[in-house]
Write a protein that holds these residues in place. Sequence first.
Motif, PDB file in Angstrom:
ATOM      1  N   THR A 146       9.299  31.264  -3.822  1.00 38.08           N
ATOM      2  CA  THR A 146      10.506  31.056  -4.628  1.00 38.08           C
ATOM      3  C   THR A 146      11.714  31.087  -3.700  1.00 38.08           C
ATOM      4  OG1 THR A 146       9.576  32.085  -6.602  1.00 38.08           O
ATOM      5  CG2 THR A 146      11.976  32.004  -6.467  1.00 38.08           C
ATOM      6  N   LEU A 147      12.597  30.118  -3.874  1.00 38.41           N
ATOM      7  CA  LEU A 147      13.867  30.083  -3.164  1.00 38.41           C
ATOM      8  C   LEU A 147      14.884  30.857  -4.000  1.00 38.41           C
ATOM      9  CD1 LEU A 147      15.646  28.911  -0.883  1.00 38.41           C
ATOM     10  CD2 LEU A 147      16.005  26.918  -2.345  1.00 38.41           C
ATOM     11  N   VAL A 148      15.480  31.908  -3.426  1.00 37.82           N
ATOM     12  CA  VAL A 148      16.482  32.715  -4.127  1.00 37.82           C
ATOM     13  C   VAL A 148      17.835  32.402  -3.511  1.00 37.82           C
ATOM     14  CG1 VAL A 148      17.272  35.052  -4.676  1.00 37.82           C
ATOM     15  CG2 VAL A 148      14.825  34.549  -4.616  1.00 37.82           C
ATOM     16  N   ILE A 149      18.755  31.902  -4.344  1.00 37.67           N
ATOM     17  CA  ILE A 149      20.083  31.536  -3.855  1.00 37.67           C
ATOM     18  C   ILE A 149      21.153  32.090  -4.793  1.00 37.67           C
ATOM     19  CG2 ILE A 149      19.445  29.502  -2.534  1.00 37.67           C
ATOM     20  CD1 ILE A 149      19.924  27.776  -4.908  1.00 37.67           C
ATOM     21  N   GLN A 150      22.350  32.213  -4.263  1.00 35.80           N
ATOM     22  CA  GLN A 150      23.485  32.650  -5.072  1.00 35.80           C
ATOM     23  C   GLN A 150      24.673  31.764  -4.720  1.00 35.80           C
ATOM     24  OE1 GLN A 150      26.154  34.057  -3.199  1.00 35.80           O
ATOM     25  NE2 GLN A 150      24.916  33.950  -1.350  1.00 35.80           N
ATOM     26  N   CYS A 151      25.531  31.547  -5.696  1.00 34.94           N
ATOM     27  CA  CYS A 151      26.734  30.753  -5.427  1.00 34.94           C
ATOM     28  C   CYS A 151      27.785  31.026  -6.489  1.00 34.94           C
ATOM     29  CB  CYS A 151      26.416  29.263  -5.358  1.00 34.94           C
ATOM     30  SG  CYS A 151      26.074  28.473  -6.934  1.00 34.94           S
ATOM     31  N   SER A 152      28.983  30.564  -6.202  1.00 32.24           N
ATOM     32  CA  SER A 152      30.058  30.611  -7.187  1.00 32.24           C
ATOM     33  C   SER A 152      30.119  29.234  -7.857  1.00 32.24           C
ATOM     34  CB  SER A 152      31.385  30.964  -6.511  1.00 32.24           C
ATOM     35  OG  SER A 152      31.643  30.042  -5.469  1.00 32.24           O
ATOM     36  N   MET A 153      30.918  29.125  -8.891  1.00 32.96           N
ATOM     37  CA  MET A 153      30.972  27.884  -9.668  1.00 32.96           C
ATOM     38  C   MET A 153      31.444  26.689  -8.836  1.00 32.96           C
ATOM     39  SD  MET A 153      29.694  28.330 -12.581  1.00 32.96           S
ATOM     40  CE  MET A 153      30.133  26.740 -13.249  1.00 32.96           C
ATOM     41  N   ASP A 154      32.257  26.920  -7.820  1.00 27.07           N
ATOM     42  CA  ASP A 154      32.754  25.794  -7.024  1.00 27.07           C
ATOM     43  C   ASP A 154      31.687  25.206  -6.107  1.00 27.07           C
ATOM     44  OD1 ASP A 154      32.799  28.103  -5.447  1.00 27.07           O
ATOM     45  OD2 ASP A 154      34.477  27.393  -4.240  1.00 27.07           O
ATOM     46  N   ARG A 155      30.514  25.823  -6.034  1.00 31.58           N
ATOM     47  CA  ARG A 155      29.417  25.313  -5.200  1.00 31.58           C
ATOM     48  C   ARG A 155      28.228  24.802  -6.011  1.00 31.58           C
ATOM     49  NH1 ARG A 155      32.751  25.005  -1.495  1.00 31.58           N
ATOM     50  NH2 ARG A 155      32.977  26.612   0.069  1.00 31.58           N
TER      51      ARG A 155
ATOM     52  N   LEU B  10      23.786  22.054  -5.674  1.00 33.91           N
ATOM     53  CA  LEU B  10      22.418  22.393  -6.046  1.00 33.91           C
ATOM     54  C   LEU B  10      21.581  21.198  -6.477  1.00 33.91           C
ATOM     55  CD1 LEU B  10      23.215  25.715  -7.829  1.00 33.91           C
ATOM     56  CD2 LEU B  10      22.361  25.352  -5.520  1.00 33.91           C
ATOM     57  N   ARG B  11      22.209  20.114  -6.833  1.00 29.69           N
ATOM     58  CA  ARG B  11      21.457  18.913  -7.202  1.00 29.69           C
ATOM     59  C   ARG B  11      20.563  18.481  -6.042  1.00 29.69           C
ATOM     60  NH1 ARG B  11      25.315  16.046  -9.499  1.00 29.69           N
ATOM     61  NH2 ARG B  11      24.664  16.749 -11.536  1.00 29.69           N
ATOM     62  N   GLU B  12      21.102  18.490  -4.839  1.00 29.47           N
ATOM     63  CA  GLU B  12      20.334  18.115  -3.651  1.00 29.47           C
ATOM     64  C   GLU B  12      19.238  19.145  -3.356  1.00 29.47           C
ATOM     65  OE1 GLU B  12      19.172  15.692  -0.570  1.00 29.47           O
ATOM     66  OE2 GLU B  12      20.650  15.266  -2.120  1.00 29.47           O
ATOM     67  N   THR B  13      19.557  20.418  -3.519  1.00 24.50           N
ATOM     68  CA  THR B  13      18.561  21.465  -3.313  1.00 24.50           C
ATOM     69  C   THR B  13      17.362  21.249  -4.227  1.00 24.50           C
ATOM     70  OG1 THR B  13      20.299  23.032  -2.708  1.00 24.50           O
ATOM     71  CG2 THR B  13      18.171  23.968  -3.328  1.00 24.50           C
ATOM     72  N   CYS B  14      17.624  20.900  -5.471  1.00 24.44           N
ATOM     73  CA  CYS B  14      16.543  20.682  -6.440  1.00 24.44           C
ATOM     74  C   CYS B  14      15.656  19.500  -6.065  1.00 24.44           C
ATOM     75  CB  CYS B  14      17.128  20.465  -7.831  1.00 24.44           C
ATOM     76  SG  CYS B  14      17.699  21.988  -8.568  1.00 24.44           S
ATOM     77  N   THR B  15      16.239  18.477  -5.496  1.00 20.02           N
ATOM     78  CA  THR B  15      15.412  17.328  -5.114  1.00 20.02           C
ATOM     79  C   THR B  15      14.563  17.639  -3.891  1.00 20.02           C
ATOM     80  OG1 THR B  15      17.138  16.347  -3.727  1.00 20.02           O
ATOM     81  CG2 THR B  15      17.074  15.666  -6.037  1.00 20.02           C
ATOM     82  N   ARG B  16      14.992  18.576  -3.069  1.00 19.27           N
ATOM     83  CA  ARG B  16      14.265  18.887  -1.831  1.00 19.27           C
ATOM     84  C   ARG B  16      13.304  20.069  -1.960  1.00 19.27           C
ATOM     85  NH1 ARG B  16      16.778  16.670   2.973  1.00 19.27           N
ATOM     86  NH2 ARG B  16      18.498  15.341   2.341  1.00 19.27           N
TER      87      ARG B  16
END
Length: 136
Positions: A39-48, A52-58
């Motif tokens: 599992t990839l665990v990531i955190q971000c704020s709303m401006d980022r 995540l669209r690219e992360t999901c495709t990869r």
Amino acid sequence: SPPKNPSLRTLHTLDEDLSLSLNSCPKEGFSLPKDVSVTLVIQCSMDRIWLLRETCTRWPDPIVLVVYIPHDTIKDITVRSILLDPIADIVTNCPQMKVLLHIHGSDDDPADSSSYPVNVMRNKGLDAVSTSHILI
């Protein structure tokens, strides 16, 4: 025998470099055990969120995303709906992603909302993992 000039490794010499290296992993006859998943665990704020669209495709395996939301932004219903649209879009287009919201700060302690709680968010994401391995 080792490569003639080990400092000149390129994509063109990759196969030869790997076959000669004592540290390379075997390519043939090697497979992951069936019960291993990451599992990839990531955190971000709303401006980022848009990244995540690219992360999901990869990344086809499970993803846990923890989204930072300052407490004062969720008071206004208009702002709240603007915040939720990109999150809903990600959830719809990335079925392998689980989204957790981290609402930070409060009216009682304004100083509490001045920092980005990366460790708390990471731990919240780790608590949501159900696979055998994680990547942070």
